[in-house]
Write a protein that holds these residues in place. Structure first.
Motif, PDB file in Angstrom:
ATOM      1  N   VAL A   1       0.873  -1.173  -0.044  1.00  0.00           N
ATOM      2  CA  VAL A   1       0.001   0.082  -0.065  1.00  0.00           C
ATOM      3  C   VAL A   1       0.762   1.075   0.168  1.00  0.00           C
ATOM      4  O   VAL A   1       0.543   2.263  -0.681  1.00  0.00           O
ATOM      5  N   LEU A   2       2.003   1.266   0.915  1.00  0.00           N
ATOM      6  CA  LEU A   2       2.897   2.388   0.970  1.00  0.00           C
ATOM      7  C   LEU A   2       3.358   2.655  -0.622  1.00  0.00           C
ATOM      8  O   LEU A   2       3.681   3.810  -0.954  1.00  0.00           O
ATOM      9  N   GLU A   3       3.866   1.494  -1.208  1.00  0.00           N
ATOM     10  CA  GLU A   3       4.507   1.597  -2.581  1.00  0.00           C
ATOM     11  C   GLU A   3       3.477   2.259  -3.501  1.00  0.00           C
ATOM     12  O   GLU A   3       3.873   2.730  -4.423  1.00  0.00           O
ATOM     13  N   ALA A   4       2.077   1.878  -3.438  1.00  0.00           N
ATOM     14  CA  ALA A   4       1.207   2.119  -4.192  1.00  0.00           C
ATOM     15  C   ALA A   4       0.996   3.890  -4.102  1.00  0.00           C
ATOM     16  O   ALA A   4       0.285   4.622  -5.299  1.00  0.00           O
ATOM     17  N   LEU A   5       1.672   4.703  -3.209  1.00  0.00           N
ATOM     18  CA  LEU A   5       1.418   6.079  -3.189  1.00  0.00           C
ATOM     19  C   LEU A   5       2.149   6.690  -4.223  1.00  0.00           C
ATOM     20  O   LEU A   5       3.383   6.320  -4.328  1.00  0.00           O
ATOM     21  N   PRO A   6       1.801   7.914  -4.948  1.00  0.00           N
ATOM     22  CA  PRO A   6       2.569   8.605  -5.655  1.00  0.00           C
ATOM     23  C   PRO A   6       3.530   9.513  -5.012  1.00  0.00           C
ATOM     24  O   PRO A   6       3.633   9.815  -3.865  1.00  0.00           O
ATOM     25  N   PRO A   7       4.475   9.941  -5.659  1.00  0.00           N
ATOM     26  CA  PRO A   7       5.556  10.792  -5.163  1.00  0.00           C
ATOM     27  C   PRO A   7       4.982  11.698  -4.432  1.00  0.00           C
ATOM     28  O   PRO A   7       3.805  12.292  -4.693  1.00  0.00           O
ATOM     29  N   ARG A   8       5.934  12.415  -3.647  1.00  0.00           N
ATOM     30  CA  ARG A   8       5.529  13.667  -2.552  1.00  0.00           C
ATOM     31  C   ARG A   8       5.096  14.678  -3.471  1.00  0.00           C
ATOM     32  O   ARG A   8       5.459  14.887  -4.579  1.00  0.00           O
ATOM     33  N   GLY A   9       3.947  15.321  -2.923  1.00  0.00           N
ATOM     34  CA  GLY A   9       3.435  16.396  -3.564  1.00  0.00           C
ATOM     35  C   GLY A   9       2.126  16.239  -4.750  1.00  0.00           C
ATOM     36  O   GLY A   9       1.617  17.135  -5.121  1.00  0.00           O
ATOM     37  N   ARG A  10       1.837  14.844  -4.527  1.00  0.00           N
ATOM     38  CA  ARG A  10       0.668  14.280  -5.446  1.00  0.00           C
ATOM     39  C   ARG A  10      -0.187  13.466  -4.455  1.00  0.00           C
ATOM     40  O   ARG A  10       0.581  12.676  -3.489  1.00  0.00           O
ATOM     41  N   THR A  11      -1.553  13.502  -4.569  1.00  0.00           N
ATOM     42  CA  THR A  11      -2.287  12.990  -3.664  1.00  0.00           C
ATOM     43  C   THR A  11      -2.934  11.837  -4.570  1.00  0.00           C
ATOM     44  O   THR A  11      -2.943  11.786  -5.865  1.00  0.00           O
ATOM     45  N   ALA A  12      -3.614  10.735  -3.922  1.00  0.00           N
ATOM     46  CA  ALA A  12      -4.229   9.697  -4.701  1.00  0.00           C
ATOM     47  C   ALA A  12      -5.438   9.208  -3.933  1.00  0.00           C
ATOM     48  O   ALA A  12      -5.338   9.291  -2.609  1.00  0.00           O
ATOM     49  N   ALA A  13      -6.596   8.830  -4.551  1.00  0.00           N
ATOM     50  CA  ALA A  13      -7.799   8.428  -3.563  1.00  0.00           C
ATOM     51  C   ALA A  13      -7.488   6.944  -3.337  1.00  0.00           C
ATOM     52  O   ALA A  13      -6.666   6.289  -3.724  1.00  0.00           O
ATOM     53  N   GLY A  14      -8.355   6.644  -2.059  1.00  0.00           N
ATOM     54  CA  GLY A  14      -8.249   5.372  -1.831  1.00  0.00           C
ATOM     55  C   GLY A  14      -8.586   4.254  -2.525  1.00  0.00           C
ATOM     56  O   GLY A  14      -7.735   3.029  -2.860  1.00  0.00           O
ATOM     57  N   THR A  15      -9.279   4.445  -3.601  1.00  0.00           N
ATOM     58  CA  THR A  15      -9.603   3.616  -4.668  1.00  0.00           C
ATOM     59  C   THR A  15      -8.374   3.198  -5.480  1.00  0.00           C
ATOM     60  O   THR A  15      -8.055   2.012  -6.109  1.00  0.00           O
ATOM     61  N   ASP A  16      -7.824   4.319  -5.896  1.00  0.00           N
ATOM     62  CA  ASP A  16      -6.514   4.222  -6.924  1.00  0.00           C
ATOM     63  C   ASP A  16      -5.452   3.627  -6.115  1.00  0.00           C
ATOM     64  O   ASP A  16      -4.653   2.769  -6.909  1.00  0.00           O
ATOM     65  N   ILE A  17      -5.101   3.971  -4.849  1.00  0.00           N
ATOM     66  CA  ILE A  17      -4.224   3.117  -4.023  1.00  0.00           C
ATOM     67  C   ILE A  17      -4.647   1.370  -4.017  1.00  0.00           C
ATOM     68  O   ILE A  17      -3.666   0.949  -4.225  1.00  0.00           O
TER      69      ILE A  17
END
Length: 389
Positions: A325-341
């Motif tokens: 799950v942690l690996e699925a987050l985008p780089p710092r400065g960008r956000t992602a929705a729970g569904t995308d993660i």
């Protein structure tokens, strides 16, 4: 003394240490074929027959005879006793039998100064050798290796020279360990003079060993020939810094020929003082970086070096799903929705959200409305996300 070695044999070998140069295979063959007493008798006989000794020129035999005529074994044995030394010869209980691997180049005998038993110490010994004009890195590595080996119960053997040799002896002594100096001179001679204090400490706490009788001084050839004894005496040889033409490489190659372990400590690729070591490592030598690796290589079953790994990071403590799950987050400065993660992590939205809340409590992620992003601290951590170094 072992009864197998008679006083006549010991006295004859004492004389022959003044007659036969270290490593002289002609002398070694005569000694093997005739015995010490008979060889000395033939060399000192007033009526010398040309066929009495074969394989060497008349000129060379004449040199042997001149030396034999001047030898005073009783005087040498008395001088050795006066400085706390003794002559150890083949057949003595203290004789290290691994020296027999040298064949006819085996020492006639070894003058030994110090209290410990040479044979017992040699059974668990390792040579640490290298450049005389070593760098601070080389001195540090030699001392660290030697102290680590001494703490593990290994005897550190070297040649008492400046540079790596001296650092190795000092490292072993600093750890209250055992060390042996193999000299290219008499064991009552402090050479080099700048190491008089160190050689004195070794005589008190360890052993000084040499093929030459009391009072004998070194020559360039004797230094090179001394190295074969270091190689044969020990279980393995570690080279710390050596140029292409270094005498330390002579020791290492002798160890290889004798079937001993040969090891090298790598240095900077740009350093000429490590060029010889790197040449060894391109061949059959083993690369070592600390005492644990040396002990694992030459020691008994159970002498294992600890597994090598980097420092334990917070991410290393996460369970596999949380790490994905942690690996699925985008780089710092960008956000992602729970569904995308959840999709990128290959899990359900509920599982992803549960892990995201745990990661939030651990300081890895932060929430922005319905979206998530890495914290600044997590973004700086190695392997915090895919592609991290």
């Amino acid at each position: 003394m072992n009864q197998r070695v008679t006083e006549g044999e010991r006295r004859a070998r004492a004389a022959l240490t003044r007659v036969v140069e270290p490593g002289d295979e002609h002398g070694g063959r005569w000694l093997r074929e005739l015995g010490a007493e008979e060889l000395l008798r033939r060399l000192t006989s007033a009526r010398y027959e040309a066929d009495a000794l074969t394989g060497a020129s008349e000129r060379r035999i004449h040199g042997f005879r001149l030396r034999a005529a001047r030898a005073e074994p009783d005087r040498d044995l008395a001088a050795a006793e006066a400085c706390g030394a003794r002559l150890v010869v083949p057949g003595d209980p203290e004789w290290p039998s691994q020296l027999d691997d040298l064949g006819d180049a085996r020492p006639v005998g070894l003058w030994v100064r110090g209290r410990p038993d040479l044979r017992r110490w040699a059974l668990r010994s390792v040579a640490v050798v290298g450049a005389r004009a070593c760098t601070p890195y080389g001195a540090h590595m030699a001392a660290t290796l030697a102290s680590g080996l001494a703490e593990r119960g290994w005897v550190v053997v070297s040649g008492a020279a400046f540079g790596v040799d001296g650092a190795a002896h000092r490292g072993a002594l600093a750890a209250a360990g055992a060390t042996v100096a193999v000299l290219a001179c008499g064991v009552d001679v402090a050479y080099p003079r700048g190491h008089a204090g160190l050689i004195g400490r070794i005589a008190e706490q360890g052993l000084l060993v040499g093929e030459l009788p009391p009072g004998a001084h070194p020559t360039p050839s004797r230094f090179i020939l001394r190295n074969r004894v270091i190689a044969a005496l020990t279980r393995g040889t570690v080279v710390v810094e050596a140029e292409y033409r270094s005498g330390s490489l002579v020791t290492a190659r002798a160890a290889q020929r004798l079937g001993r372990f040969t090891m090298g400590v790598p240095g900077p690729a740009t350093s000429g003082l490590s060029a010889g070591v790197h040449e060894l490592l391109r061949g059959e030598a083993e690369l070592v970086t600390d005492a644990a690796e040396v002990a694992e290589l030459i020691g008994d079953i159970g002498d294992l070096a600890p597994p090598r790994r980097g420092p334990v990071l917070p991410r290393d403590l996460l369970d596999p799903l949380s790490a994905r799950v942690l690996e699925a987050l985008p780089p710092r400065g960008r956000t992602a929705a729970g569904t995308d993660i959840a999709r990128d992590a290959g899990t359900t939205v509920d599982e992803a959200l549960g892990r995201l809340y745990e990661l939030h409590s651990l300081g890895f992620v932060e929430r922005h409305g319905q979206d998530w992003q890495l914290t600044a601290e997590a973004a700086r951590r190695p392997n915090a996300r895919r592609g991290g170094a």
